[in-house]
Design an enzyme around this catalytic site. Sequence first.
Site, mmCIF file in Angstrom:
data_model
loop_
_atom_site.group_PDB
_atom_site.id
_atom_site.type_symbol
_atom_site.label_atom_id
_atom_site.label_comp_id
_atom_site.label_asym_id
_atom_site.label_seq_id
_atom_site.Cartn_x
_atom_site.Cartn_y
_atom_site.Cartn_z
ATOM 1 N N ASP A 57 0.847 -1.193 0.000
ATOM 2 C CA ASP A 57 0.000 0.000 0.000
ATOM 3 C C ASP A 57 0.885 1.246 0.000
ATOM 4 O OD1 ASP A 57 -1.794 2.026 0.390
ATOM 5 O OD2 ASP A 57 -2.450 1.380 2.380
ATOM 6 N N GLU A 137 31.514 9.737 4.248
ATOM 7 C CA GLU A 137 32.124 9.524 5.561
ATOM 8 C C GLU A 137 31.074 9.799 6.637
ATOM 9 O OE1 GLU A 137 35.405 12.246 5.621
ATOM 10 O OE2 GLU A 137 36.608 11.094 4.200
ATOM 11 N N GLU A 139 29.183 10.023 10.067
ATOM 12 C CA GLU A 139 29.488 10.053 11.496
ATOM 13 C C GLU A 139 28.218 9.780 12.293
ATOM 14 O OE1 GLU A 139 32.996 13.465 11.082
ATOM 15 O OE2 GLU A 139 30.970 14.035 11.693
ATOM 16 N N GLU A 194 35.551 9.996 16.817
ATOM 17 C CA GLU A 194 35.529 11.356 16.283
ATOM 18 C C GLU A 194 35.802 12.379 17.396
ATOM 19 O OE1 GLU A 194 35.462 13.597 14.097
ATOM 20 O OE2 GLU A 194 35.602 12.353 12.306
ATOM 21 N N GLU A 201 33.181 7.435 13.515
ATOM 22 C CA GLU A 201 33.131 7.439 12.054
ATOM 23 C C GLU A 201 33.665 6.106 11.539
ATOM 24 O OE1 GLU A 201 35.622 9.564 8.497
ATOM 25 O OE2 GLU A 201 34.642 10.930 9.929
ATOM 26 N N HIS A 250 30.675 13.913 5.048
ATOM 27 C CA HIS A 250 31.472 14.443 3.948
ATOM 28 C C HIS A 250 31.399 13.466 2.776
ATOM 29 C CE1 HIS A 250 34.096 16.343 7.350
ATOM 30 N NE2 HIS A 250 32.914 16.916 7.240
ATOM 31 N N ARG A 322 39.924 23.190 5.715
ATOM 32 C CA ARG A 322 38.608 22.569 5.825
ATOM 33 C C ARG A 322 37.522 23.569 6.211
ATOM 34 N NH1 ARG A 322 42.228 18.462 6.622
ATOM 35 N NH2 ARG A 322 41.524 16.329 6.173
ATOM 36 N N GLU A 340 35.597 16.947 -2.428
ATOM 37 C CA GLU A 340 34.885 16.539 -1.210
ATOM 38 C C GLU A 340 33.902 17.638 -0.813
ATOM 39 O OE1 GLU A 340 35.917 15.385 3.455
ATOM 40 O OE2 GLU A 340 37.266 16.662 2.287
ATOM 41 N N ARG A 342 31.564 18.992 1.922
ATOM 42 C CA ARG A 342 31.658 18.767 3.367
ATOM 43 C C ARG A 342 30.382 19.124 4.135
ATOM 44 N NH1 ARG A 342 36.370 18.014 5.502
ATOM 45 N NH2 ARG A 342 35.968 19.309 7.348
#
Length: 451
Positions: A57, A137, A139, A194, A201, A250, A322, A340, A342
């Site tokens: 359904d 990645e 976490e 982490e 992670e 990330h 970063r 990447e 982030r």
Amino acid sequence: MTSENLSGEAERVLDEIEEKGVDFLRLQFTDILGTVKNVSVPSDQAEKAFTEGIYFDGSSINGFVRIQESDMRLEPDPDTFAILPWRDGPEVTSARLICDVHDTSTDAPFEGDPRRVLKNAVDRANEMGYTVNTGPEPEFFLFEEDEDGNATVEYSDKGGYFDLAPKDLAQDVRGDIIYGLEDMGFDVEASHHEVAQSQHEIDFKYDDILSTADNVATFRSVVRAIAAQHDLHATFMPKPIPRINGSGMHTHLSLFTEDGENAFHDDDDEFNLSETAKQFLAGILDHAPAITAVANPTVNSYKRLIPGYEAPVYIAWSDVNRSALVRKPAARTPAASRIELRSPDPSCNPYLAFAAMIHAGLDGIERGLDCPDPVRENIYEFDEAKREEYGIETLPSNLGEAVDELEGDEVIQDALGPHVSEKFVEAKRQEFQEYLVEVSDWELDRYLEKF
């Protein structure tokens, strides 16, 4: 339909079901919010599932169809078969198959199925001559349960980034999770504690983007199930504890050509990024505000996306720091060249988030967008004037703003398709409105006696 209609892959799965003594099959799919759903059937229904599908359904699933058009069909993908690394009972073995959803009224793939949305994006990349690879990645936090088995936000360890025992008391839990993932076919590359207490992670090897989305959905289920065996609650909520780091996901992205070459690599470029990579990156930056609605889809997501807690909010890219939204990681080989993103967090629907990223990047290639210069300074230390000087904008500051950006971005709406775009916006508007009318404990503590 008869067994003559079985593919070779389906026959292989039926043989394995018999060999491994599988009792039940969990036929898995996701709703538009990324919640994993499943229909459990006895293993003797496996052949029927492959030849006829399993009906359900659809009106009961968030964002699917209305009550008058509710009959839908699950068609299992035999390539996703895996034995679950835990038992549903003392002598019960179960296996998982991820399914595609079909509309019974048209006998066509259901365009509201998030996996179909990602397949459409993959098809678009294929038409341009590319295969999309990605490596996330994710976490998560592991919290204690109370005596009744309910989730709390009590830390399960006192560890920090890359800590070992005795501070990292969850090593054994992570080990069991890794063994479970490997039993299901994951190629786990690394795991570690982490930054925040009780935060972890586990990274698995990149793959084509559809397989990776399947893996993210599976990953969350496995982590929760094995954590529960240790009387712990695993949560992928982006910011469960105030004033500490939140959980991100990330996401590394690259395009490969039909002859197996990495379309992102250029030996002669300062950053080893090809023109294709820079155009793709420019597309990601251009559509980042709208992507945010999909990659950071909860009210709580925006408690993570604030300066000072390592979460990127500034729309820029860099190869050395970063603080930017997109990073160009170091790569030892041409095949490893990638970018990447982030900002995504693990509460997102991976199928929809990855589809949005693909369309954004491909739009950058199709339009030949110029990539801005990288920002090699710490943007967190910039004041507003300096950010304006560099032309750096910020991501939406809350879910309402992000949905506004989504509604104004035709490329990302096209990525989701009309059905999902409408239902997703509707659900997120409602979520944000419900949040706005609530009164928090912080407000009561601050204002109740003061005014």
